[in-house]
Design an enzyme around this catalytic site. Structure first.
Site, PDB file in Angstrom:
ATOM      1  N   ASN A   1      -3.538   9.036   3.880  1.00 46.37           N
ATOM      2  CA  ASN A   1      -2.336   8.351   4.350  1.00 46.37           C
ATOM      3  C   ASN A   1      -2.274   8.198   5.862  1.00 46.37           C
ATOM      4  OD1 ASN A   1      -1.230   7.979   1.786  1.00 46.37           O
ATOM      5  ND2 ASN A   1      -0.265   9.998   1.789  1.00 46.37           N
TER       6      ASN A   1
ATOM      7  N   ARG B   1       0.832  -1.209   0.000  1.00 42.88           N
ATOM      8  CA  ARG B   1       0.000   0.000   0.000  1.00 42.88           C
ATOM      9  C   ARG B   1       0.864   1.256   0.000  1.00 42.88           C
ATOM     10  NH1 ARG B   1      -3.233   2.684   4.529  1.00 42.88           N
ATOM     11  NH2 ARG B   1      -4.890   3.805   3.455  1.00 42.88           N
TER      12      ARG B   1
ATOM     13  N   GLU C   1       2.821  14.652   2.642  1.00 42.35           N
ATOM     14  CA  GLU C   1       1.863  13.650   2.155  1.00 42.35           C
ATOM     15  C   GLU C   1       1.383  12.716   3.248  1.00 42.35           C
ATOM     16  OE1 GLU C   1       3.230  11.440  -1.282  1.00 42.35           O
ATOM     17  OE2 GLU C   1       4.111  13.257  -2.123  1.00 42.35           O
TER      18      GLU C   1
ATOM     19  N   HIS D   1       0.606   4.309  -2.701  1.00 44.51           N
ATOM     20  CA  HIS D   1       0.334   5.677  -2.260  1.00 44.51           C
ATOM     21  C   HIS D   1       1.475   6.622  -2.614  1.00 44.51           C
ATOM     22  CE1 HIS D   1      -3.303   5.355   0.583  1.00 44.51           C
ATOM     23  NE2 HIS D   1      -3.296   4.307  -0.207  1.00 44.51           N
TER      24      HIS D   1
END
Length: 309
Positions: free
Chosen positions: A84, A51, A78, A55
């Protein structure tokens, strides 16, 4: 199943299988060792690393900007963006970076380490492996607002997913193949709470979700595995996700979206019927996605901060 795949990827001349052959020949082994060690004590690590790679790549490019910490001199990074907030296992990348730096300082980028760790997470979970072109650079820009704007939401419909993937040069086939990464990992109740009443869900599955995620649920950690056909601690990378989709057990709206278009529905059926086809296409799609990189970046000494302000 081991697939060693090298595709001729246009526009990625900066990436090469030979990139660290002379400068850091043991880099890949060091990353693999860090992933293995983490997996030995935490079964959630493979899904988390995979993941993390997605991302990272979907915001600007595969440049490790997702790892940068916010500072008093810069805006929120981010990793502080809402999509996130649940990222974890970043310590695995830190451990791998330290190991690589001890072998060859200031040579291997954090972006390459993320890509390698994601590859290893798949192969060490029973999935395919692949020869990975290296030479990515680490980005210097990291904004929470970019994460919110670029990452598809769990409530995304087909057209929204298609647009997000097309914006990164990825096809509808890539969308379905890469969605197969949901054979690992789980989602928090908040990601699918509104979907529990959907008539598209198998009634017994919806009932189980209601028990796990009641309307008055206050447990932020509660959730459900994407592929619940095997226990979480024994989750393996296979084509079970696609079989669950076909049986009315797709967890997210974005999962169900793959059955709402004839082309994506056909790929779901193909991958549900043939794990070999899924593995082959997943590898090809991962190589396409992970080739996204800005060669104007740097090689960070520490993954969580830029080399200089």
């Amino acid at each position: 199943m081991l697939l060693l795949v090298l595709l001729a990827l246009g526009g990625v001349e900066a990436l090469s299988l030979e990139h660290y052959r002379q400068s850091c020949p043991k880099a890949e082994a060091a990353v693999t060792a860090a992933v293995k060690q983490a997996m030995s004590s935490d079964h959630t690590v493979p899904a988390a690393l995979l993941r993390l790679h997605f991302h990272d790549c979907f915001v600007r490019s595969c440049d490790a900007s997702v790892l940068l910490d916010s500072t008093s001199k810069s805006k929120a990074s981010e990793k502080d963006g809402a999509p996130n907030a649940s990222l974890h296992a970043l310590y695995v990348i830190d451990n791998a970076k330290r190991a690589v730096e001890s072998l060859c300082p200031a040579v291997v980028s954090c972006a390459d380490i993320i890509a390698l760790a994601a590859r290893d997470a798949v192969s060490l979970s029973g999935g395919p492996s692949w020869a990975l072109p290296l030479g990515r650079k680490d980005g210097r820009v990291s904004l929470a607002s970019d994460a919110a704007a670029s990452l598809p939401a769990p409530t995304a419909r087909f057209e929204q997913l298609k647009q997000a993937f097309n914006a990164r040069g990825l096809s509808v086939k890539d969308l379905v193949a890469l969605s197969g990464a949901h054979t690992l990992g789980s989602a928090h109740c908040s990601s699918f709470q509104d979907r529990i009443a959907s008539p598209a869900l198998r009634p017994s599955f919806a009932k189980a979700l209601r028990r796990a995620c009641p309307a008055n649920n206050t447990d932020a950690a509660a959730g459900w595995a994407f592929d619940s056909s095997t226990p979480k601690a024994k989750a393996s990378f296979d084509n079970g996700y696609f079989r669950m989709l076909q049986s009315g057990r797709g967890l997210l709206t974005s999962d169900e979206a793959l059955l709402t278009h004839p082309k994506t529905r056909a790929f779901v059926a193909l991958y549900a019927a043939s794990q070999d086809e899924f593995f082959r296409d997943f590898v090809a799609s991962m190589l396409r996605m992970s080739a996204l990189n800005d060669p104007a970046g740097e090689v960070r000494a520490h993954c969580r901060r830029r080399n200089s302000s």
